[in-house]
Design a protein around this motif. Structure first.
Motif, PDB file in Angstrom:
ATOM      1  N   SER A  99      35.200  36.087  46.119  1.00 22.65           N
ATOM      2  CA  SER A  99      33.961  36.298  46.873  1.00 22.65           C
ATOM      3  C   SER A  99      32.805  36.661  45.949  1.00 22.65           C
ATOM      4  N   HIS A 100      33.090  36.799  44.671  1.00 25.87           N
ATOM      5  CA  HIS A 100      32.035  37.147  43.710  1.00 25.87           C
ATOM      6  C   HIS A 100      31.414  35.903  43.102  1.00 25.87           C
ATOM      7  N   LEU A 116      41.214  32.092  43.016  1.00 25.38           N
ATOM      8  CA  LEU A 116      42.046  33.294  42.915  1.00 25.38           C
ATOM      9  C   LEU A 116      43.482  32.945  42.547  1.00 25.38           C
ATOM     10  N   SER A 117      43.910  31.720  42.895  1.00 24.79           N
ATOM     11  CA  SER A 117      45.288  31.320  42.601  1.00 24.79           C
ATOM     12  C   SER A 117      45.558  31.278  41.100  1.00 24.79           C
ATOM     13  N   GLU A 118      44.500  31.258  40.293  1.00 24.42           N
ATOM     14  CA  GLU A 118      44.689  31.247  38.834  1.00 24.42           C
ATOM     15  C   GLU A 118      44.832  32.653  38.268  1.00 24.42           C
ATOM     16  N   HIS A 177      36.393  38.456  36.336  1.00 27.73           N
ATOM     17  CA  HIS A 177      35.846  39.801  36.151  1.00 27.73           C
ATOM     18  C   HIS A 177      36.797  40.899  36.622  1.00 27.73           C
ATOM     19  N   GLY A 178      37.992  40.497  37.050  1.00 28.19           N
ATOM     20  CA  GLY A 178      39.011  41.512  37.319  1.00 28.19           C
ATOM     21  C   GLY A 178      38.989  42.180  38.673  1.00 28.19           C
ATOM     22  N   LEU A 202      35.116  46.614  41.987  1.00 23.47           N
ATOM     23  CA  LEU A 202      33.958  45.797  41.628  1.00 23.47           C
ATOM     24  C   LEU A 202      34.358  44.769  40.574  1.00 23.47           C
ATOM     25  N   PRO A 203      33.593  43.698  40.393  1.00 22.01           N
ATOM     26  CA  PRO A 203      32.269  43.479  40.975  1.00 22.01           C
ATOM     27  C   PRO A 203      32.266  42.850  42.366  1.00 22.01           C
TER      28      PRO A 203
END
Ligand code: FES
Length: 108
Positions: free
Chosen positions: A43-44, A49-51, A64-65, A78-79
């Protein structure tokens, strides 16, 4: 519900990316042995996300974790500040089905 793949194709602790009726979906076999499905886009920013890494009931965006709770779609750090859509998953006869109506009411 739309058939995505065989449940056995998604190893425990991993995520698989699938295009379901035009929607990018990350299908996850989490460490709690349950299967989850979330929209395969952080969502950032536009990152799959599957990676990212699966840990417990979370998936981590590699860029960005930010981590997302697979049960609620909510980011835990965050972020990212917005949740991602979560989709109901069902296993029938070894096949994995996804319903594209978000269970958490979040639309992309
Ligand atoms: S793109 Fe996912 S946390 Fe920034």
């Amino acid at each position: 519900m739309i058939r995505v793949c065989a449940a056995a194709e998604v190893a425990k602790g991993t995520a698989v990316s699938a295009e379901v009726d035009g929607t990018p979906v990350a299908v996850v076999h989490a460490d709690d042995d349950a299967f989850y499905a979330v929209r395969d886009e952080c969502s950032h920013a536009s990152i799959a996300l599957s990676e990212g890494e699966v840990e417990g009931c979370m998936i981590e965006c590699w860029l960005h974790g930010s981590r997302f709770d697979l049960r609620t779609g909510a980011p835990t750090g965050l972020p990212a500040t917005e949740p991602v859509p979560t989709y109901p998953v069902e296993i029938r006869d070894g096949d994995l089905y996804v319903d594209l109506n978000p269970s958490n009411g979040v639309t992309a």
